[in-house]
Scaffold this motif. Structure first.
Motif, PDB file in Angstrom:
ATOM      1  N   GLN A  28      18.920   4.500  -0.303  1.00 29.74           N
ATOM      2  CA  GLN A  28      20.308   4.238   0.105  1.00 29.74           C
ATOM      3  C   GLN A  28      20.361   3.608   1.487  1.00 29.74           C
ATOM      4  OE1 GLN A  28      22.305   8.049  -0.270  1.00 29.74           O
ATOM      5  NE2 GLN A  28      23.694   7.150  -1.771  1.00 29.74           N
ATOM      6  N   GLN A  29      19.588   4.149   2.422  1.00 32.18           N
ATOM      7  CA  GLN A  29      19.563   3.588   3.775  1.00 32.18           C
ATOM      8  C   GLN A  29      19.073   2.145   3.747  1.00 32.18           C
ATOM      9  OE1 GLN A  29      17.015   6.722   5.341  1.00 32.18           O
ATOM     10  NE2 GLN A  29      18.594   7.255   6.850  1.00 32.18           N
ATOM     11  N   ILE A  30      18.077   1.882   2.932  1.00 31.53           N
ATOM     12  CA  ILE A  30      17.529   0.524   2.837  1.00 31.53           C
ATOM     13  C   ILE A  30      18.591  -0.443   2.328  1.00 31.53           C
ATOM     14  CG2 ILE A  30      15.877  -0.928   1.559  1.00 31.53           C
ATOM     15  CD1 ILE A  30      13.885   1.467   1.843  1.00 31.53           C
ATOM     16  N   TYR A  31      19.300  -0.066   1.272  1.00 34.34           N
ATOM     17  CA  TYR A  31      20.333  -0.963   0.729  1.00 34.34           C
ATOM     18  C   TYR A  31      21.464  -1.179   1.728  1.00 34.34           C
ATOM     19  CZ  TYR A  31      18.224  -1.180  -3.885  1.00 34.34           C
ATOM     20  OH  TYR A  31      17.373  -1.434  -4.918  1.00 34.34           O
ATOM     21  N   ARG A  32      21.882  -0.119   2.420  1.00 38.54           N
ATOM     22  CA  ARG A  32      22.934  -0.276   3.436  1.00 38.54           C
ATOM     23  C   ARG A  32      22.478  -1.227   4.537  1.00 38.54           C
ATOM     24  NH1 ARG A  32      23.905   5.414   2.923  1.00 38.54           N
ATOM     25  NH2 ARG A  32      22.583   5.763   4.732  1.00 38.54           N
ATOM     26  N   GLU A  33      21.229  -1.068   4.959  1.00 38.69           N
ATOM     27  CA  GLU A  33      20.711  -1.908   6.037  1.00 38.69           C
ATOM     28  C   GLU A  33      20.545  -3.350   5.585  1.00 38.69           C
ATOM     29  OE1 GLU A  33      20.531  -2.445   9.666  1.00 38.69           O
ATOM     30  OE2 GLU A  33      20.588  -0.347   9.052  1.00 38.69           O
ATOM     31  N   LEU A  34      20.174  -3.568   4.337  1.00 41.62           N
ATOM     32  CA  LEU A  34      20.079  -4.943   3.826  1.00 41.62           C
ATOM     33  C   LEU A  34      21.430  -5.645   3.934  1.00 41.62           C
ATOM     34  CD1 LEU A  34      17.798  -4.560   0.679  1.00 41.62           C
ATOM     35  CD2 LEU A  34      17.264  -5.828   2.775  1.00 41.62           C
ATOM     36  N   ALA A  35      22.506  -4.933   3.632  1.00 45.06           N
ATOM     37  CA  ALA A  35      23.849  -5.525   3.746  1.00 45.06           C
ATOM     38  C   ALA A  35      24.148  -5.880   5.203  1.00 45.06           C
ATOM     39  CB  ALA A  35      24.896  -4.555   3.200  1.00 45.06           C
ATOM     40  N   ARG A  36      23.766  -5.013   6.124  1.00 41.14           N
ATOM     41  CA  ARG A  36      23.995  -5.299   7.555  1.00 41.14           C
ATOM     42  C   ARG A  36      23.163  -6.499   8.025  1.00 41.14           C
ATOM     43  NH1 ARG A  36      23.253   0.630   8.362  1.00 41.14           N
ATOM     44  NH2 ARG A  36      25.318   1.524   8.182  1.00 41.14           N
ATOM     45  N   LEU A  37      21.925  -6.565   7.571  1.00 44.11           N
ATOM     46  CA  LEU A  37      21.056  -7.675   7.957  1.00 44.11           C
ATOM     47  C   LEU A  37      21.590  -9.001   7.411  1.00 44.11           C
ATOM     48  CD1 LEU A  37      17.549  -6.036   7.388  1.00 44.11           C
ATOM     49  CD2 LEU A  37      18.685  -6.471   9.573  1.00 44.11           C
ATOM     50  N   GLU A  38      22.140  -8.941   6.209  1.00 49.64           N
ATOM     51  CA  GLU A  38      22.719 -10.152   5.622  1.00 49.64           C
ATOM     52  C   GLU A  38      23.975 -10.553   6.397  1.00 49.64           C
ATOM     53  OE1 GLU A  38      23.495 -11.902   1.160  1.00 49.64           O
ATOM     54  OE2 GLU A  38      23.703  -9.746   1.467  1.00 49.64           O
ATOM     55  N   GLU A  39      24.781  -9.575   6.785  1.00 51.89           N
ATOM     56  CA  GLU A  39      25.989  -9.843   7.563  1.00 51.89           C
ATOM     57  C   GLU A  39      25.643 -10.444   8.932  1.00 51.89           C
ATOM     58  OE1 GLU A  39      29.149  -6.870   9.445  1.00 51.89           O
ATOM     59  OE2 GLU A  39      29.132  -6.807   7.247  1.00 51.89           O
ATOM     60  N   ALA A  40      24.534  -9.996   9.524  1.00 50.10           N
ATOM     61  CA  ALA A  40      24.096 -10.516  10.826  1.00 50.10           C
ATOM     62  C   ALA A  40      23.418 -11.879  10.700  1.00 50.10           C
ATOM     63  CB  ALA A  40      23.128  -9.520  11.478  1.00 50.10           C
ATOM     64  N   LEU A  41      23.264 -12.346   9.462  1.00 46.50           N
ATOM     65  CA  LEU A  41      22.614 -13.629   9.166  1.00 46.50           C
ATOM     66  C   LEU A  41      21.131 -13.632   9.545  1.00 46.50           C
ATOM     67  CD1 LEU A  41      25.461 -16.113  10.218  1.00 46.50           C
ATOM     68  CD2 LEU A  41      24.954 -15.181   7.935  1.00 46.50           C
ATOM     69  N   TRP A  42      20.508 -12.470   9.436  1.00 43.52           N
ATOM     70  CA  TRP A  42      19.070 -12.360   9.666  1.00 43.52           C
ATOM     71  C   TRP A  42      18.294 -12.499   8.360  1.00 43.52           C
ATOM     72  CZ3 TRP A  42      18.835  -7.626  13.499  1.00 43.52           C
ATOM     73  CH2 TRP A  42      19.351  -8.030  14.740  1.00 43.52           C
ATOM     74  N   ILE A  43      18.959 -12.208   7.250  1.00 40.59           N
ATOM     75  CA  ILE A  43      18.373 -12.412   5.927  1.00 40.59           C
ATOM     76  C   ILE A  43      19.436 -13.046   5.047  1.00 40.59           C
ATOM     77  CG2 ILE A  43      16.827 -10.408   6.138  1.00 40.59           C
ATOM     78  CD1 ILE A  43      18.689  -8.938   4.142  1.00 40.59           C
ATOM     79  N   GLU A  44      18.990 -13.557   3.911  1.00 39.45           N
ATOM     80  CA  GLU A  44      19.954 -14.039   2.934  1.00 39.45           C
ATOM     81  C   GLU A  44      19.504 -13.609   1.555  1.00 39.45           C
ATOM     82  OE1 GLU A  44      20.400 -18.259   2.498  1.00 39.45           O
ATOM     83  OE2 GLU A  44      18.249 -18.588   2.264  1.00 39.45           O
ATOM     84  N   ALA A  45      20.501 -13.405   0.700  1.00 39.97           N
ATOM     85  CA  ALA A  45      20.227 -13.111  -0.700  1.00 39.97           C
ATOM     86  C   ALA A  45      20.188 -14.436  -1.436  1.00 39.97           C
ATOM     87  CB  ALA A  45      21.307 -12.200  -1.270  1.00 39.97           C
ATOM     88  N   LEU A  46      19.124 -14.661  -2.135  1.00 42.36           N
ATOM     89  CA  LEU A  46      19.010 -15.875  -2.927  1.00 42.36           C
ATOM     90  C   LEU A  46      19.853 -15.715  -4.178  1.00 42.36           C
ATOM     91  CD1 LEU A  46      15.157 -16.292  -2.554  1.00 42.36           C
ATOM     92  CD2 LEU A  46      16.945 -17.472  -1.276  1.00 42.36           C
ATOM     93  N   PRO A  47      20.341 -16.797  -4.752  1.00 42.16           N
ATOM     94  CA  PRO A  47      21.140 -16.676  -5.979  1.00 42.16           C
ATOM     95  C   PRO A  47      20.343 -15.929  -7.056  1.00 42.16           C
ATOM     96  CG  PRO A  47      21.177 -18.929  -5.148  1.00 42.16           C
ATOM     97  CD  PRO A  47      20.165 -18.176  -4.338  1.00 42.16           C
ATOM     98  N   ALA A  48      21.023 -14.982  -7.688  1.00 44.21           N
ATOM     99  CA  ALA A  48      20.359 -14.201  -8.739  1.00 44.21           C
ATOM    100  C   ALA A  48      20.065 -15.098  -9.929  1.00 44.21           C
ATOM    101  CB  ALA A  48      21.247 -13.033  -9.159  1.00 44.21           C
ATOM    102  N   GLU A  49      18.932 -14.832 -10.565  1.00 42.80           N
ATOM    103  CA  GLU A  49      18.608 -15.572 -11.787  1.00 42.80           C
ATOM    104  C   GLU A  49      19.647 -15.211 -12.833  1.00 42.80           C
ATOM    105  OE1 GLU A  49      14.609 -14.764 -12.990  1.00 42.80           O
ATOM    106  OE2 GLU A  49      13.804 -15.157 -11.009  1.00 42.80           O
ATOM    107  N   THR A  50      19.867 -16.114 -13.730  1.00 47.64           N
ATOM    108  CA  THR A  50      20.869 -15.853 -14.757  1.00 47.64           C
ATOM    109  C   THR A  50      20.388 -14.744 -15.687  1.00 47.64           C
ATOM    110  OG1 THR A  50      19.923 -17.576 -16.166  1.00 47.64           O
ATOM    111  CG2 THR A  50      21.756 -18.204 -14.712  1.00 47.64           C
TER     112      THR A  50
END
Length: 178
Positions: A38-60
């Motif tokens: 849970q902590q990891i997923y919450r932090e991933l959202a924060r990192l994405e918001e800070a523009l330090w990471i990005e989520a690539l488009p999900a495969e169909t």
């Protein structure tokens, strides 16, 4: 250390989905820095918001996982954090306080807890030594591999120290003259 920097480190090594990251974290950095999924997923959202990471488009297709990758700003933050000066974290080990308390008040049944911990430290040492055999011994000693091995050796030494302390504590606690 902070969880964001641990996750950035994992992602710089290999872009992956949140679930893959949580699994990889448990098998590597998680030995030295605990975090729930849970902590990891919450932090991933924060990192994405800070523009330090990005989520690539999900495969169909249904159930496809989003892959995350490190962005240049995340790499810059990781470099800044690596170079940052920080004092060592003070030792906080409840067992040391329990040993002092047992010394002050007399036998209180601490030996059983130490034996339990001793078994846990032995199991972790066994895991670390298997990882060392599998991933490092007889492999090309690149800079990256040598640094990763150094981290593992620190874990091995920590477990060996914990085992030595447990052994001596059990000897003292079992000595009627003590």
């Amino acid at each position: 250390m902070s969880l964001p920097h641990a996750l950035l480190t994992a992602l710089v090594e290999h872009p992956c989905s949140g679930s893959e990251l949580a699994e990889r974290f448990d098998k590597s950095i998680g030995y030295f820095w605990h975090a729930t999924h849970q902590q990891i997923y919450r932090e991933l959202a924060r990192l994405e918001e800070a523009l330090w990471i990005e989520a690539l488009p999900a495969e169909t297709g249904r159930g496809r996982k989003r892959q995350f990758r490190l962005l240049p700003a995340g790499r810059k933050e990781l470099r800044r954090w690596i170079a940052e000066q920080q004092d060592p974290t003070p030792l906080r080990d409840e067992l040391m306080v329990r040993l002092r308390a047992e010394a002050a008040i007399g036998p209180a049944g601490l030996a059983q807890e130490i034996a339990r911990r001793q078994a846990m430290h032995q199991a972790k040492l066994d895991v670390y030594q298997r990882i060392e055999q599998r991933d490092f011994l007889g492999k090309e000693p690149s800079r990256e591999r040598r640094l990763q091995h150094l981290v593992l050796k620190a874990g091995i030494l920590q477990e060996q120290l914990s085992l030595a302390i447990a052994k001596e504590a059990l000897e003292i606690l079992g000595d009627p003259a003590a």
